[in-house]
Scaffold this active site. Structure first.
Site, PDB file in Angstrom:
ATOM      1  N   GLU A  89      -6.076  -3.725   0.193  1.00  0.00           N
ATOM      2  CA  GLU A  89      -4.898  -3.880   1.065  1.00  0.00           C
ATOM      3  C   GLU A  89      -4.928  -2.979   2.283  1.00  0.00           C
ATOM      4  OE1 GLU A  89      -3.659  -0.827  -2.123  1.00  0.00           O
ATOM      5  OE2 GLU A  89      -4.976  -2.570  -1.935  1.00  0.00           O
TER       6      GLU A  89
ATOM      7  N   HIS B 219      -9.195  -0.309  -2.825  1.00  0.00           N
ATOM      8  CA  HIS B 219      -7.930  -0.835  -2.278  1.00  0.00           C
ATOM      9  C   HIS B 219      -8.205  -1.879  -1.194  1.00  0.00           C
ATOM     10  CE1 HIS B 219      -5.079   1.924  -4.264  1.00  0.00           C
ATOM     11  NE2 HIS B 219      -6.093   2.773  -4.242  1.00  0.00           N
TER      12      HIS B 219
ATOM     13  N   CYS C 206      -7.255  -0.455  -8.590  1.00  0.00           N
ATOM     14  CA  CYS C 206      -7.378   0.985  -8.812  1.00  0.00           C
ATOM     15  C   CYS C 206      -6.846   1.355 -10.209  1.00  0.00           C
ATOM     16  CB  CYS C 206      -6.697   1.760  -7.695  1.00  0.00           C
ATOM     17  SG  CYS C 206      -7.191   3.502  -7.635  1.00  0.00           S
TER      18      CYS C 206
END
Length: 508
Positions: free
Chosen positions: A168, A166, A78
């Site tokens: 994660e 993202h 990001c």
């Protein structure tokens, strides 16, 4: 020990990146972008986190990557991806509309090592207000979405990648695969960091650090202090003395139950019942912060008095875990208010003890895995977090022995009920609050004017945010009925359906 370095630019997801890397059995560390540690042979790769900032801001975070970019595998996530584009000749502009939420990523180059094994399309999670509109010539697009051309890129000639989504977060369905491609594939990590290896290396380190000196540890009965105690016990055995202080604000029978549970663990534990002192000092006090300070001060003084009886003690052990470490050195700086009840925060300097923190590298779930590996009691490892000031901050208003008794009885019914219903392990933290409210009720043919309690149960991963648990109505009805029938002094039960934020988990 091989490791991945994560540079934090202030993203709400930074800890989550670390957790995902740890789930791959690879050790990682989070450091502020402006406090990069020395890069050594153990550093196998670096990840740049997201950020609430824009790379176009005048005061945007700017890391010094001179010892990293082009020399080590580097992944920008990001903001990290936008910085790697913007700082080296690309363009980043405000997106026409904020790109937030699910998007479908098309894998442009399935042969790129970061994209290996990813289906196309695959769902990813976007969360940014800026977008990359142009990249330098050596930046090759390897993944795009309908609205984001440069969703993923690779800098040719070096091991540097950028992704504007993202991986994660849970909503990126193949995010774990992408991170595995980077950490295990590109960085070449072995994935051998496990609870067993952590125990082995930590015990060896503790033996070397402490030698034949004595250590004092303040036990709380919770997971962190208990696992820390067992690691130290493995390393130094009888050189460890644990002190467990009863402040009179523990759960029903907890002082005796916890002491009994430690007997079976072979620990040297001193139990100190200081209930009366705490009750006396809390008389007439209603302000929550003042209560916390009194409880914290009394704990320190009781602990210190007991510690002085232990000859040749040179070390104070703490159950500090990794989120505490991250918070104390985060991009945003230490917390504005450190909770005054932290058991070791105010120990007198004249104690002159060195600090040892066996768990400072671990997240809470990893602490439990280490405890499980050491064959510790599953009930102890599965215990909910319990506040340092105990029931003192679950009794709104003045604390008295009678109010503690009432709350202990109600709390025992709630917690035991969760266990019996098979709900306890589905909840992060639960408890009962005794409110400074009395209401009219009817019991038999008599009018009552008694206290109200609030049940609180939340789900969370780290306590930083939490949502209220949708407990079954049947369970709540049964618990309410049992509390009102069995606990004299209570005639009304309510259920707290507030999330954190804006509410907190505890009421005070």
């Amino acid at each position: 020990m091989e490791k991945i370095l994560i540079l934090d630019f202030g993203s709400q997801y930074t800890q989550l990146i670390a957790r995902r890397v740890r789930e791959l059995n690879v050790y990682c560390e989070i450091h502020p972008f402006n406090k990069i540690p020395a890069i050594d042979a153990d550093t196998k790769g670096v990840i740049l986190s997201g950020s609430p900032s824009s790379v176009r801001d005048e005061d945007a975070p700017v890391p010094d990557l001179s010892n990293i970019k082009g020399k080590l595998p580097l992944l920008g996530v990001c903001y990290g991806a936008q910085y790697l584009a913007y700082a080296y000749g690309g363009h980043v502009e405000g997106a026409p509309s904020r790109e937030y939420g699910r998007a479908m990523l098309t894998v442009v180059d399935p042969n790129d090592p970061l994209m290996t094994g990813l289906p196309s399309p695959t769902q990813v999670w976007m969360s940014h207000g800026d977008t990359i509109t142009d990249v330098p010539e050596s930046y090759k697009v390897i993944g795009s979405t309908e609205n984001v051309k440069y969703a993923a890129y690779h800098i040719e000639g070096e091991q540097t990648w950028g992704i504007q989504f993202h991986p994660e977060v849970y909503h990126s369905t193949d995010g774990k695969q992408l991170l595995a491609n980077y950490v295990l594939g590109i960085c070449g990590c072995s994935g051998s960091w496990s609870p067993a290896s952590f125990i082995e290396t930590t015990v060896a380190d503790l033996k070397e650090k402490i030698g034949d000196e004595r250590v004092i540890l303040g036990l709380s009965g919770g997971v962190d202090s208990s696992v820390a105690a067992m690691l130290l016990h493995k390393a130094i055995g009888p050189q460890l003395t644990c002190i467990f202080v009863n402040n009179g604000l523990l759960r029903k029978n907890e002082f005796d139950d916890v002491l009994d549970s430690y007997k079976g663990m072979g620990l040297n534990v001193i139990g100190v019942d200081a209930s009366e002192r705490f009750y006396n000092d809390l008389k007439g006090v209603t302000d929550p912060e003042q209560k916390r300070k009194i409880i914290g001060r009394d704990f320190v003084e009781v602990f210190n008095a007991e510690a002085k009886k232990i000859e040749n003690a040179k070390w104070l052990a703490q159950g500090t875990i990794y989120p505490d470490v991250i918070e104390s050195c985060s991009v945003k700086g230490p917390s504005a208010t450190i909770k005054s009840h932290h058991n070791v925060g105010g120990l007198p300097k004249e104690m002159n003890l060195k600090i040892v923190e066996p768990l400072r590298l671990l997240f809470k779930d990893e602490v439990r895995r280490v405890g499980k590996e050491m064959k510790m009691d599953s009930r102890l490892l599965g215990r909910h977090p319990f506040p340092g000031p105990g029931l003192g901050i679950r009794i709104l208003g003045e604390v008295t022995p009678e109010k503690v008794r009432i709350l202990q009885e109600a709390d025992a019914i709630f917690i035991n009920g969760l266990r019996e219903a098979g709900l306890y392990d589905q909840v992060w933290q639960a408890g009962v609050m005794l409110l400074p409210v009395q209401s009219v009720g009817v019991m038999g043919d008599e009018r009552t004017y008694e206290s109200c309690v609030a049940l609180r149960a939340v789900i969370s991963t780290d306590g930083m945010t939490a949502d209220w648990v949708h407990l079954p109505y049947e369970f709540l009805a049964k618990t309410s009925n049992e509390i009102i029938n069995k606990v004299r002094g209570i005639n009304r039960v309510v259920y707290d359906i507030s999330s954190k934020p804006p509410a907190t988990i505890e009421w005070e």
